[in-house]
Design a protein around this motif. Structure first.
Motif, PDB file in Angstrom:
ATOM      1  N   MET A  44      33.580  15.944  60.205  1.00  0.00           N
ATOM      2  CA  MET A  44      32.309  15.268  60.493  1.00  0.00           C
ATOM      3  C   MET A  44      32.539  13.775  60.718  1.00  0.00           C
ATOM      4  O   MET A  44      31.947  13.177  61.616  1.00  0.00           O
ATOM      5  CB  MET A  44      31.321  15.480  59.350  1.00  0.00           C
ATOM      6  N   HIS A  45      33.393  13.198  59.913  1.00  0.00           N
ATOM      7  CA  HIS A  45      33.702  11.780  60.064  1.00  0.00           C
ATOM      8  C   HIS A  45      34.364  11.510  61.418  1.00  0.00           C
ATOM      9  O   HIS A  45      34.007  10.561  62.122  1.00  0.00           O
ATOM     10  CB  HIS A  45      34.600  11.306  58.919  1.00  0.00           C
ATOM     11  N   LYS A  46      35.331  12.344  61.779  1.00  0.00           N
ATOM     12  CA  LYS A  46      36.018  12.175  63.055  1.00  0.00           C
ATOM     13  C   LYS A  46      35.047  12.255  64.228  1.00  0.00           C
ATOM     14  O   LYS A  46      35.193  11.536  65.215  1.00  0.00           O
ATOM     15  CB  LYS A  46      37.106  13.241  63.228  1.00  0.00           C
ATOM     16  N   GLN A  47      34.074  13.137  64.127  1.00  0.00           N
ATOM     17  CA  GLN A  47      33.107  13.325  65.207  1.00  0.00           C
ATOM     18  C   GLN A  47      31.915  12.380  65.071  1.00  0.00           C
ATOM     19  O   GLN A  47      31.028  12.386  65.918  1.00  0.00           O
ATOM     20  CB  GLN A  47      32.616  14.770  65.223  1.00  0.00           C
ATOM     21  N   ASP A  48      31.927  11.600  64.017  1.00  0.00           N
ATOM     22  CA  ASP A  48      30.825  10.678  63.731  1.00  0.00           C
ATOM     23  C   ASP A  48      29.487  11.423  63.711  1.00  0.00           C
ATOM     24  O   ASP A  48      28.483  10.964  64.250  1.00  0.00           O
ATOM     25  CB  ASP A  48      30.795   9.520  64.733  1.00  0.00           C
ATOM     26  N   ARG A  49      29.522  12.602  63.104  1.00  0.00           N
ATOM     27  CA  ARG A  49      28.336  13.450  62.981  1.00  0.00           C
ATOM     28  C   ARG A  49      28.272  14.000  61.574  1.00  0.00           C
ATOM     29  O   ARG A  49      28.704  15.118  61.311  1.00  0.00           O
ATOM     30  CB  ARG A  49      28.375  14.604  63.968  1.00  0.00           C
ATOM     31  N   ILE A  50      27.726  13.237  60.689  1.00  0.00           N
ATOM     32  CA  ILE A  50      27.642  13.654  59.287  1.00  0.00           C
ATOM     33  C   ILE A  50      26.366  14.473  59.085  1.00  0.00           C
ATOM     34  O   ILE A  50      25.277  14.039  59.434  1.00  0.00           O
ATOM     35  CB  ILE A  50      27.629  12.429  58.339  1.00  0.00           C
ATOM     36  N   SER A  51      26.525  15.644  58.530  1.00  0.00           N
ATOM     37  CA  SER A  51      25.390  16.507  58.200  1.00  0.00           C
ATOM     38  C   SER A  51      25.324  16.628  56.678  1.00  0.00           C
ATOM     39  O   SER A  51      26.088  17.375  56.064  1.00  0.00           O
ATOM     40  CB  SER A  51      25.558  17.896  58.825  1.00  0.00           C
ATOM     41  N   GLY A  52      24.419  15.865  56.111  1.00  0.00           N
ATOM     42  CA  GLY A  52      24.260  15.898  54.667  1.00  0.00           C
ATOM     43  C   GLY A  52      23.911  17.279  54.160  1.00  0.00           C
ATOM     44  O   GLY A  52      24.361  17.701  53.094  1.00  0.00           O
ATOM     45  N   GLU A  53      23.147  18.017  54.945  1.00  0.00           N
ATOM     46  CA  GLU A  53      22.739  19.366  54.540  1.00  0.00           C
ATOM     47  C   GLU A  53      23.951  20.289  54.417  1.00  0.00           C
ATOM     48  O   GLU A  53      24.074  21.046  53.449  1.00  0.00           O
ATOM     49  CB  GLU A  53      21.743  19.924  55.552  1.00  0.00           C
ATOM     50  N   ARG A  54      24.844  20.236  55.401  1.00  0.00           N
ATOM     51  CA  ARG A  54      26.050  21.086  55.350  1.00  0.00           C
ATOM     52  C   ARG A  54      26.969  20.672  54.213  1.00  0.00           C
ATOM     53  O   ARG A  54      27.544  21.515  53.519  1.00  0.00           O
ATOM     54  CB  ARG A  54      26.795  21.030  56.684  1.00  0.00           C
ATOM     55  N   LEU A  55      27.133  19.362  54.031  1.00  0.00           N
ATOM     56  CA  LEU A  55      27.966  18.882  52.926  1.00  0.00           C
ATOM     57  C   LEU A  55      27.374  19.284  51.584  1.00  0.00           C
ATOM     58  O   LEU A  55      28.088  19.710  50.669  1.00  0.00           O
ATOM     59  CB  LEU A  55      28.141  17.365  52.996  1.00  0.00           C
ATOM     60  N   TRP A  56      26.058  19.138  51.460  1.00  0.00           N
ATOM     61  CA  TRP A  56      25.374  19.487  50.218  1.00  0.00           C
ATOM     62  C   TRP A  56      25.557  20.974  49.901  1.00  0.00           C
ATOM     63  O   TRP A  56      25.844  21.348  48.769  1.00  0.00           O
ATOM     64  CB  TRP A  56      23.888  19.138  50.334  1.00  0.00           C
ATOM     65  N   ALA A  57      25.410  21.826  50.905  1.00  0.00           N
ATOM     66  CA  ALA A  57      25.563  23.268  50.712  1.00  0.00           C
ATOM     67  C   ALA A  57      26.989  23.617  50.278  1.00  0.00           C
ATOM     68  O   ALA A  57      27.192  24.441  49.371  1.00  0.00           O
ATOM     69  CB  ALA A  57      25.191  24.014  51.987  1.00  0.00           C
ATOM     70  N   ALA A  58      27.975  22.992  50.901  1.00  0.00           N
ATOM     71  CA  ALA A  58      29.372  23.257  50.548  1.00  0.00           C
ATOM     72  C   ALA A  58      29.669  22.772  49.129  1.00  0.00           C
ATOM     73  O   ALA A  58      30.361  23.455  48.365  1.00  0.00           O
ATOM     74  CB  ALA A  58      30.311  22.592  51.553  1.00  0.00           C
ATOM     75  N   ALA A  59      29.144  21.607  48.775  1.00  0.00           N
ATOM     76  CA  ALA A  59      29.354  21.081  47.420  1.00  0.00           C
ATOM     77  C   ALA A  59      28.637  21.953  46.386  1.00  0.00           C
ATOM     78  O   ALA A  59      29.158  22.181  45.289  1.00  0.00           O
ATOM     79  CB  ALA A  59      28.862  19.639  47.336  1.00  0.00           C
ATOM     80  N   ALA A  60      27.465  22.467  46.737  1.00  0.00           N
ATOM     81  CA  ALA A  60      26.722  23.343  45.817  1.00  0.00           C
ATOM     82  C   ALA A  60      27.499  24.628  45.546  1.00  0.00           C
ATOM     83  O   ALA A  60      27.480  25.151  44.421  1.00  0.00           O
ATOM     84  CB  ALA A  60      25.350  23.655  46.398  1.00  0.00           C
ATOM     85  N   GLU A  61      28.206  25.118  46.560  1.00  0.00           N
ATOM     86  CA  GLU A  61      29.022  26.320  46.375  1.00  0.00           C
ATOM     87  C   GLU A  61      30.158  26.051  45.380  1.00  0.00           C
ATOM     88  O   GLU A  61      30.441  26.873  44.506  1.00  0.00           O
ATOM     89  CB  GLU A  61      29.580  26.788  47.717  1.00  0.00           C
ATOM     90  N   VAL A  62      30.789  24.899  45.500  1.00  0.00           N
ATOM     91  CA  VAL A  62      31.854  24.523  44.557  1.00  0.00           C
ATOM     92  C   VAL A  62      31.271  24.399  43.148  1.00  0.00           C
ATOM     93  O   VAL A  62      31.854  24.902  42.175  1.00  0.00           O
ATOM     94  CB  VAL A  62      32.542  23.207  44.979  1.00  0.00           C
ATOM     95  N   ALA A  63      30.120  23.763  43.030  1.00  0.00           N
ATOM     96  CA  ALA A  63      29.493  23.581  41.721  1.00  0.00           C
ATOM     97  C   ALA A  63      29.140  24.926  41.084  1.00  0.00           C
ATOM     98  O   ALA A  63      29.324  25.112  39.874  1.00  0.00           O
ATOM     99  CB  ALA A  63      28.246  22.711  41.846  1.00  0.00           C
TER     100      ALA A  63
END
Length: 91
Positions: A44-63
C-alpha cells in the motif's frame, strides 16, 4: 462445581496434546498473518494507496489469533478441559 475447580474432571492427556498442537498451529498462523500484514502495508505504501479498512481487518485477524492462543495457554497452565475452554471463549 465452579468453572475453574479441578474436581474429578481434570484435563486428560489427550486434551493436553490437542491443546499443545492447536497452540503450535495458532502461533504459526499468527506469524503468517503478521507477515501478510507487513506485506500489505508495504505494498500500500509503495502504491501510495493506504486502505485503513484493509489494514484494520488484517490486524484484527492477528489480534483474534493472539486472543485464542492466550486462552489455549491459560487452559494448559490451569489444566482446563476443552469443554471449560469452550465455555470461557463464549463469555
Amino acid at each position: 462445581m465452579g468453572l475453574l475447580s479441578r474436581g474429578d474432571h481434570g484435563q486428560t492427556r489427550s486434551e493436553r496434546e490437542q491443546l499443545r498442537d492447536h497452540l503450535k498451529e495458532l502461533e504459526a498462523l499468527r506469524e503468517e498473518r503478521l507477515l501478510d500484514l507487513g506485506r500489505l502495508a508495504l505494498e500500500m505504501h509503495k502504491q501510495d494507496r493506504i486502505s485503513g479498512e484493509r489494514l484494520w481487518a488484517a490486524a484484527a485477524e492477528v489480534a483474534a489469533l493472539e486472543d485464542e492462543a492466550a486462552l489455549v495457554r491459560r487452559g494448559l497452565e490451569q489444566r482446563l478441559t476443552i469443554e471449560q475452554l469452550e465455555e470461557l471463549s463464549r463469555q
